[in-house]
Design an enzyme around this catalytic site. Structure first.
Site: not given
Length: 640
Positions: A324, A519, A523
């Site tokens: 990410d 995080d 996600d």
């Protein structure tokens, strides 16, 4: 990992087996040998029956394990009257399975954090209390009805108070709103909306109350779809075959052939039983779990929580890593990148403009205000008290600082006070905060979400460790994401991704196993769908941490590479331990086939082999020698 049979909780099986062994010894010592034999044999056969049931279920599913040899050893020793050997084999099996299951225990709670964050109630505006002009707005008086979240219907007018989570997708009916969508998109900068905009559930409201007209029920809104994605991805994750089972078929075939040959050549079934006891696959059952327990312990001391042995093995074999962007490759917190002074700002300096801006921003709740104040503190600037501070929702702040009016915020807000302002030199990924001092334009403060300093070195280390493809998945636009990816050393990026898009991308990657590092709540589905999900848990969301197999408890991206390195070293030691155990077992089996090792001596001989393999496998719990770290380990394969 496939489920075991419905034996008692395995630590209790070890305890019960020890009790039966003690009772058998006491009965023998009291002269009741026949009773001792019946007790030990009956207990061993009962355990064997449960093992056989589970083994047949596994075979029907296509799983061949080392359990067949253990079952044959129990039956053979029971049939030949070697009841002590039989019950010792049961003890070895129970101990090995207990270690395996303890090392592989995984908390199945990834939905809990998502569900706990979801609002339980909503503030519905009673329809008869709409504004008199027929438009939707903030309700007059206290015309609010708190209802269970499931009672919301399409078309309801909903009030969302400051810092509350939006309960359902809807159309904004307030004049404006500022929302934190990081839980949905992962992007840290707040998003401003005006009347008529579509608002997604799961967004966090800013400092001012808003109203929206629900366009979907909570069950069919964006946040519920994220919850459903996590559940679906967790259920669809492919099981991992137990490491020892990969050696099961050739070892089992050889052991059975050697037992049959020794029986045929010697006409003594006890030799066949002794071979099977010596072949009881305790090094296979115990060595790998002990090594993986050691690796998990080693990782924990480094601030890396690994929740299962399968995750550690998948880390060792990983071929793709997807990151990410916001909060993972980047810091996740806006930072001041530059201060651009306007020509008419003279004689003010950068520090003076920053100090005046931070002084006015003291009274703002905006995330960008916190970044500006933090930069002033970093430079050691003293903040002035401000009077008459006013915050204009989604626009900015105006205050009297050091005898002059300071306006901070969006371009149109500052222009209303100081006149036209020029465009600042914005780079991709930057945002500008405009500053007016008195009646003149003082300049802009440029902020950006900066790349973590360890990101490039982490990606280089992953490539050195055998990772073939590194990707970046982000909900941000390409113009913002591309410079971050280039700086980090990532060639492949996917932008404008919603949670479902990330899941599909990860599922379709050809190079596997796949690690996903993230995080945020957005996600959580892709962390659950990946072969190994790694959550940056120091500042990340609880939902991400609960959905991931691996949680990094310190705010250090370099721990991703360290986790892969620990996985590779652990797998290597586990395989070496299995090799040592199998080699020594072959020597013991040969002695048993020649009549040199009786069944009970074979059982205790296997216990000695177990001890040696355990001691070797425990090396995984120790940190490697300094000379063995870094590129040395990175260049080795998992089978080295």
């Amino acid at each position: 990992m496939r489920r075991r049979t419905s034996l008692p909780r395995l630590p209790w099986l070890v305890v019960i087996t020890c009790v039966v062994i003690t009772a058998t010894i006491l009965l023998d010592a009291a002269g009741a040998g026949a009773a001792a034999q019946r007790l030990a044999t009956a207990y061993s056969l009962a355990v064997a029956a449960v093992q056989a049931y589970g083994m047949l279920r596994d075979i029907r599913k296509g799983h061949w394990g080392v359990d067949l040899l253990a079952l044959m050893a129990i039956l053979a020793t029971a049939a030949t009257g070697e009841y002590y050997a039989s019950i010792v084999v049961v003890l070895m099996i129970a101990s090995g399975q207990a270690l395996d299951d303890f090392a592989s225990a995984r908390a199945q709670t990834q939905l809990r954090a998502l569900l706990e964050r979801a609002p339980r109630a909503a503030h519905r505006v009673m329809e008869e209390e709409r504004d008199q002009d027929g438009t939707d707005g903030a309700p007059a008086g206290g015309a609010i009805e708190d209802v269970p979240i499931d009672d919301l219907r399409v078309g309801d007018l909903v009030l969302v108070r400051p810092a509350e989570v939006v309960p359902a997708d809807g159309t904004l009916t307030a004049d404006s709103a500022t929302l934190d969508e990081s839980m949905l998109t992962g992007e840290s900068l707040p998003v401003d909306y005006v009347r008529g905009a579509h608002i997604l559930s799961g967004s966090l409201n800013g400092a001012d109350a808003l109203t929206l007209r629900a366009t979907a029920t909570p069950a069919h809104s964006q946040y519920s779809r994220i919850v459903a994605l996590v559940a679906e991805a967790s259920a669809s994750r492919s099981p991992t075959v137990r490491l020892a089972d990969r050696f099961a078929v050739p070892f089992t075939v050889f052991a059975l052939a050697l037992a049959a040959l020794s029986w045929v050549l010697s006409s003594d079934p006890t030799r066949a039983a002794a071979v099977l006891v010596a072949a009881t696959p305790c090094p296979l059952l115990i060595a790998a779990p002990v090594a993986f327990l050691g690796g998990i312990s080693r990782a924990a001391r480094a601030g890396i929580i690994v929740r299962s042995t399968q995750a550690l093995e998948q880390l060792a074999r990983a071929r793709s890593v997807a990151f990410d962007k916001t909060g993972t490759l980047t810091s996740g917190t806006p930072l001041v990148g530059a201060i651009v002074l306007a020509p008419m700002a003279a004689p003010l300096t950068e520090d003076e403009v920053l100090g005046l801006t931070a002084s006015a921003e003291q009274y703002s709740t905006h995330v960008l205000a916190a970044a500006i104040i933090a930069e002033a503190a970093r430079r050691g600037l003293a903040l002035h008290p401000a009077s008459g501070a006013q915050e204009f929702a989604t626009d900015g702040v105006r205050a009297e600082v050091a005898g002059t009016t300071v306006a901070v915020g969006k371009r149109r807000f500052v222009e209303r006070l100081v006149g036209p302002v020029p465009d600042p030199p914005l780079s991709p990924g930057e945002t500008a905060v405009y500053v007016g001092v008195g009646e003149r334009f003082a300049g802009c403060i440029l902020l950006r979400d900066a790349l973590r300093g360890t990101a490039p070195s982490t990606i280089r280390s992953l490539v050195a460790l055998g990772v073939r493809e590194v990707l970046m998945l982000t909900g941000d636009v390409e113009a913002t994401a591309r410079p971050i990816a280039r700086e980090a050393g990532v060639d492949t990026i996917h932008t404008d991704c919603l949670p479902g898009d990330k899941v599909e991308i990860v599922r379709n990657l050809p190079e596997r196993p796949v690690i996903m590092v993230g995080d945020g709540v957005n996600d959580a589905p892709v962390l659950a769908a990946a072969d190994v999900g790694i959550a940056m848990g120091a500042r990340g969301s609880t939902a991400a941490s609960e959905s991931a197999e691996v949680v990094i408890t310190v705010d250090d991206l370099a721990k991703v590479g360290e986790a892969v390195l620990i996985g590779k070293r652990t797998l290597r030691i586990a395989l070496q331990s299995i090799g040592i155990g199998i080699g020594l077992s072959l020597v013991l089996m040969t002695g048993a086939a020649l009549g040199l090792v009786p069944p009970l001596a074979g059982a205790f001989g296997q216990e000695g082999i177990d001890l040696l393999t355990i001691l070797y496998a425990l090396r995984a719990a120790r940190a490697p020698r300094s000379g063995a770290r870094g590129s040395t380990d990175a260049g080795r394969s998992a089978h080295g």
